[in-house]
Design an enzyme around this catalytic site. Structure first.
Site, mmCIF file in Angstrom:
data_model
loop_
_atom_site.group_PDB
_atom_site.id
_atom_site.type_symbol
_atom_site.label_atom_id
_atom_site.label_comp_id
_atom_site.label_asym_id
_atom_site.label_seq_id
_atom_site.Cartn_x
_atom_site.Cartn_y
_atom_site.Cartn_z
ATOM 1 N N HIS A 53 0.871 -1.196 0.000
ATOM 2 C CA HIS A 53 0.000 0.000 0.000
ATOM 3 C C HIS A 53 0.895 1.230 0.000
ATOM 4 C CE1 HIS A 53 -3.761 2.228 1.605
ATOM 5 N NE2 HIS A 53 -2.870 3.136 1.253
ATOM 6 N N HIS A 55 1.598 5.350 -1.697
ATOM 7 C CA HIS A 55 1.249 6.510 -2.517
ATOM 8 C C HIS A 55 2.532 7.087 -3.094
ATOM 9 C CE1 HIS A 55 -2.891 6.643 -0.962
ATOM 10 N NE2 HIS A 55 -2.328 6.186 0.146
ATOM 11 N N LYS A 139 -9.327 -0.227 -6.228
ATOM 12 C CA LYS A 139 -9.355 0.413 -4.911
ATOM 13 C C LYS A 139 -10.700 1.069 -4.644
ATOM 14 C CE LYS A 139 -7.823 2.006 -1.059
ATOM 15 N NZ LYS A 139 -6.599 2.472 -0.449
ATOM 16 N N HIS A 177 -10.434 1.201 1.518
ATOM 17 C CA HIS A 177 -10.276 2.175 2.607
ATOM 18 C C HIS A 177 -11.525 2.017 3.467
ATOM 19 C CE1 HIS A 177 -8.989 6.022 4.535
ATOM 20 N NE2 HIS A 177 -10.242 5.930 4.935
ATOM 21 N N HIS A 215 -4.720 -0.528 5.782
ATOM 22 C CA HIS A 215 -4.342 0.243 6.977
ATOM 23 C C HIS A 215 -5.323 0.089 8.148
ATOM 24 C CE1 HIS A 215 -7.161 2.988 5.093
ATOM 25 N NE2 HIS A 215 -6.275 3.612 4.342
ATOM 26 N N ASP A 289 1.373 2.688 3.550
ATOM 27 C CA ASP A 289 0.501 3.847 3.351
ATOM 28 C C ASP A 289 1.316 5.131 3.403
ATOM 29 O OD1 ASP A 289 -1.809 5.301 2.863
ATOM 30 O OD2 ASP A 289 -2.410 5.355 4.959
HETATM 31 N N1 LIG Z 1 -3.762 7.694 4.685
HETATM 32 C C1 LIG Z 1 -3.893 9.000 4.542
HETATM 33 O O1 LIG Z 1 -4.093 9.710 5.531
HETATM 34 N N2 LIG Z 1 -3.826 9.606 3.332
HETATM 35 C C2 LIG Z 1 -3.690 8.974 2.062
HETATM 36 C C3 LIG Z 1 -4.985 8.376 1.581
HETATM 37 C C4 LIG Z 1 -5.367 7.084 2.265
HETATM 38 O O2 LIG Z 1 -4.645 6.101 2.187
HETATM 39 O O3 LIG Z 1 -6.436 7.031 2.900
HETATM 40 C C5 LIG Z 1 -3.188 10.016 1.046
HETATM 41 O O4 LIG Z 1 -3.274 9.759 -0.151
HETATM 42 O O5 LIG Z 1 -2.678 11.051 1.470
HETATM 43 ZN ZN LIG Z 2 -3.227 5.104 1.535
HETATM 44 ZN ZN LIG Z 3 -6.887 5.003 2.873
#
Ligand SMILES: NC(=O)N[C@@H](CC(=O)O)C(=O)O
Ligand SMILES: [Zn+2]
Ligand SMILES: [Zn+2]
Length: 387
Positions: A53, A55, A139, A177, A215, A289
Site C-alpha cells: 500500500h 502513494h 481500490k 479504505h 491500513h 501507506d
Molecule cells: N492515509 C492517509 O491519511 N492519506 C492517504 C490516503 C489514504 O490512504 O487514505 C493520502 O493519499 O494522502
Molecule cells: Zn493510503
Molecule cells: Zn486510505
C-alpha cells in the site's frame, strides 16, 4: 538484553566457529554464547520485502519519493488517488510508464497498478484492466473518506455490484479504505461502523472476492479479519498504527505530521494490532501507506491527512517487531504473507538490516518544497544496509 529468538532468517556471523570453540573450552562458554547473541542482534537478513500500500504521487513528488521505496522494496501496490484519479486502464498504464521512467537505472522495482473505483466504473473496464496485465487490483474509496476520494463510491451495493461481480470472475482483488463517511458517525468509530455495515455484508455477499482491508487501526478490524475463514480477506498494517496512538496527535500541541486517515486510535487498539501482526498470523502484511504531502499543506489551517514514512519504513517495522520480542516473525510479515495472499512469487534476493542508530532527517526536499517524514529528527535503531 533484548530477547531475540533464534531463527534461520537471523544472520549469525561465525556461529559455527564459536560453537566448536565453546564445546572444547568449558569456562569460556557463557561469554562466547553472549557474543553470539550480541552478533544476532546486530544484523538481520530478510527476503526483499514488498510494500502492498503505497502513494507515489506524480510529477516532482514522484521523482523524489520513489527512490526511498525502491531502496527497500521489490514491488509496491501503487494507490490511484491522484488528481485526477486513475479511473481507467489507459490512465493506469500511463501512470505506470511515468513511474518506470522515474526509476533509477538498472532497477527492477515493479509497480503494481490499481484502478480507482467510482459509481461509473463499468464491468467492461475490469476486463480491460485484467487483460492489460498491468492493473493488479481495484481500490474502493468511499466518497469523501480520505485524501482525493471525492470521486469515490457512494453506494457500493447499488451501482458497483455488477463491477464487483466481474472482479470475482476476473480474480481481481478489491482493496478497501474501510471507513464510513457519514458525518454523524464519530471519526474514531468510522472503521468499526464500516466493518459492520459494509465490509461484513460484502464478504457475505461475495465470499470468493479477494478483499484487503487497508491500513487497519482497530481491535474491531483484527476481530473481523480473524473471523473471516475463507482465506480471501486479509489486511495491510502501517507503521504508524503500530507505533503511535491518538495521544501522538496532541503531544505538546497539535501534531499535523501524525495526522492520517483512518485516524490514530487509542492504545488498546494499537496493542491489539501489534499482537495480531506479531503473532505470526499470515493474514497481515506490510503496507506503509506512505502518503507524502508538502510541508505547507500539512502545517496549515486545514492540513492534509497522510504520513510520509517511505524513507524509514523497514526501520519502523523492525522496531515494532523488536519491541514485541518477535523479530523472528518480521520476515513473514514484510516478505511472505503479501505475495502468498496475492498468489505472486516471493522475492528471491535479500536485504540486510543492521542495528545501528541513525537520525531521521527533519525534512526531505524536493523540487517544489519539502516533506516532513514520520519521526522527523528522532533516532531509530535499525538501518538498511546499502548493497
Ligand atoms: N492515509 C492517509 O491519511 N492519506 C492517504 C490516503 C489514504 O490512504 O487514505 C493520502 O493519499 O494522502
Ligand atoms: Zn493510503
Ligand atoms: Zn486510505
Amino acid at each position: 538484553m533484548h530477547s531475540v529468538r533464534f531463527s534461520p532468517s537471523l544472520k549469525v556471523p561465525f556461529s559455527k566457529d564459536l560453537a566448536s570453540i565453546s564445546s572444547s573450552h568449558g569456562r569460556s562458554l557463557r561469554i562466547r554464547r553472549s557474543a553470539v547473541i550480541a552478533q544476532m542482534e546486530t544484523t538481520i537478513a530478510i527476503t526483499r520485502p514488498d510494500d502492498w500500500h503505497l502513494h507515489l504521487r506524480d510529477g516532482d513528488l514522484l521523482q523524489s519519493v520513489l527512490p526511498h521505496s525502491v531502496r527497500q522494496f521489490g514491488r509496491a501496490i501503487v494507490m490511484p488517488n491522484l488528481k485526477p484519479p486513475i479511473t481507467t486502464t489507459a490512465k493506469a498504464l500511463a501512470y505506470r510508464e511515468s513511474i518506470l521512467k522515474a526509476l533509477p537505472p538498472d532497477c527492477d522495482f515493479n509497480p503494481l497498478m490499481t484502478l480507482y473505483l467510482t459509481d461509473n466504473t463499468s464491468p467492461e473496464e475490469i476486463k480491460v484492466a485484467r487483460n492489460s496485465g498491468a492493473v493488479f487490483a481495484v481500490k474502493l474509496y468511499p466518497a469523501g473518506a480520505t485524501t482525493n476520494s471525492q470521486d469515490g463510491v457512494t453506494d457500493i451495493f447499488g451501482k458497483c455490484l455488477p463491477v464487483l461481480e466481474e472482479m470475482v470472475k476476473q480474480e481481481m482483488p478489491l482493496l478497501v479504505h474501510g471507513e464510513v463517511t457519514d458525518p454523524s458517525v464519530d471519526t474514531f468509530d468510522r472503521e468499526k461502523v464500516f466493518i459492520e455495515t459494509i465490509l461484513a455484508p460484502l464478504v457475505d455477499k461475495l465470499p470468493t472476492l479477494k478483499i484487503v482491508m487497508e491500513h487497519i487501526t482497530t481491535l474491531d478490524a483484527v476481530n473481523f479479519i480473524k473471523s473471516c475463514k475463507t482465506g480471501n480477506v486479509a489486511a495491510t498494517v502501517t507503521p504508524q498504527h503500530m507505533l503511535l496512538n491518538r495521544n501522538s496527535l496532541f503531544q505538546g500541541g497539535l501534531q499535523p505530521h501524525n495526522y492520517c486517515l483512518p485516524i490514530l486510535k487509542r492504545e488498546t487498539h494499537r496493542r491489539a494490532i501489534v499482537e495480531a501482526v506479531t503473532s505470526g498470523s499470515t493474514k497481515y502484511f506490510l503496507g506503509t501507506d506512505s502518503a507524502p504531502h508538502d510541508k505547507e499543506r500539512k502545517e496549515c489551517s486545514c492540513g492534509c491527512a497522510g504520513i510520509f514514512s517511505a524513507p524509514l519504513a523497514l526501520s519502523l517495522y523492525a522496531k515494532v517487531f523488536e519491541q514485541a520480542g518477535a523479530l523472528d516473525k518480521l520476515e513473514a510479515f514484510t516478505s511472505f504473507n503479501g505475495p502468498d495472499f496475492y498468489g505472486l512469487p516471493r522475492n528471491t534476493c535479500k536485504v540486510v538490516l543492521q542495528k545501528s542508530s541513525w537520525k531521521v532527517p527533519e525534512t526531505y526536499s524536493y523540487a517544489s518544497g519539502e516533506i516532513v517524514p514520520m519521526f522527523a529528527g528522532e533516532t531509530l535503531e535499525w538501518v538498511l544496509c546499502e548493497k
